[in-house]
Design a protein around this motif. Structure first.
Motif, PDB file in Angstrom:
ATOM      1  N   ASN A  54      94.892  13.262 -58.061  1.00 17.30           N
ATOM      2  CA  ASN A  54      95.333  15.224 -57.672  1.00 17.30           C
ATOM      3  C   ASN A  54      96.885  15.514 -57.544  1.00 17.30           C
ATOM      4  OD1 ASN A  54      92.780  15.229 -56.841  1.00 17.30           O
ATOM      5  ND2 ASN A  54      93.092  15.192 -54.616  1.00 17.30           N
ATOM      6  N   MET A  55      97.293  16.277 -57.931  1.00 13.57           N
ATOM      7  CA  MET A  55      98.615  16.309 -57.964  1.00 13.57           C
ATOM      8  C   MET A  55      98.864  17.374 -56.433  1.00 13.57           C
ATOM      9  SD  MET A  55      99.312  16.333 -61.105  1.00 13.57           S
ATOM     10  CE  MET A  55      98.568  15.793 -62.184  1.00 13.57           C
ATOM     11  N   TYR A  56      98.078  17.428 -55.486  1.00 17.71           N
ATOM     12  CA  TYR A  56      99.033  17.159 -53.946  1.00 17.71           C
ATOM     13  C   TYR A  56     100.034  16.569 -53.616  1.00 17.71           C
ATOM     14  CZ  TYR A  56      94.497  19.723 -53.588  1.00 17.71           C
ATOM     15  OH  TYR A  56      92.903  20.275 -53.667  1.00 17.71           O
ATOM     16  N   MET A  57     100.562  15.639 -54.592  1.00 14.09           N
ATOM     17  CA  MET A  57     102.106  15.116 -53.658  1.00 14.09           C
ATOM     18  C   MET A  57     102.593  15.508 -53.777  1.00 14.09           C
ATOM     19  SD  MET A  57     102.662  12.492 -51.581  1.00 14.09           S
ATOM     20  CE  MET A  57     104.262  11.582 -50.965  1.00 14.09           C
ATOM     21  N   LEU A  58     102.299  16.579 -55.781  1.00 14.85           N
ATOM     22  CA  LEU A  58     104.086  17.208 -56.111  1.00 14.85           C
ATOM     23  C   LEU A  58     104.738  18.594 -55.095  1.00 14.85           C
ATOM     24  CD1 LEU A  58     102.817  17.446 -59.992  1.00 14.85           C
ATOM     25  CD2 LEU A  58     104.430  15.403 -58.729  1.00 14.85           C
TER      26      LEU A  58
END
Length: 94
Positions: A54-58
């Motif tokens: 997932n790209m939530y950490m970005l």
């Protein structure tokens, strides 16, 4: 893919070389920090795409990056207001 990784590592190293070298202006140091953060963002993006995560950490990384940039600019503005310029030699740290 390998060329992209080498380019990102080169961006990171160039940003660190500019940061470590002695510059007179605070604005140059802040710009090199933003360049380092940008290269780290692209490295994180490539890594997360590679492992299909997932790209939530970005988004969390971008939030902290914006906070760091705003803090740096506020320090720059307060330094210019108190000392009249952004030279490192014009103020004493003690």
């Amino acid at each position: 893919m390998l060329n992209m990784n080498l380019l990102l590592i080169m961006m990171f190293l160039v940003g660190n070389m500019i940061f470590v070298s002695k510059h007179k202006h605070l604005l140059i140091v802040l710009m090199s920090l933003e360049f380092i953060v940008l290269s780290m963002f692209f490295m994180l993006l490539m890594y997360l795409m590679m492992i299909d995560y997932n790209m939530y950490m970005l988004m969390v990384f971008l939030v902290f990056t914006v906070c760091e940039g705003a803090l740096g600019l506020s320090i720059l503005v307060s330094m210019i207001r108190t000392h009249g310029n952004d030279y490192f030699q014009s103020f004493n740290l003690i």
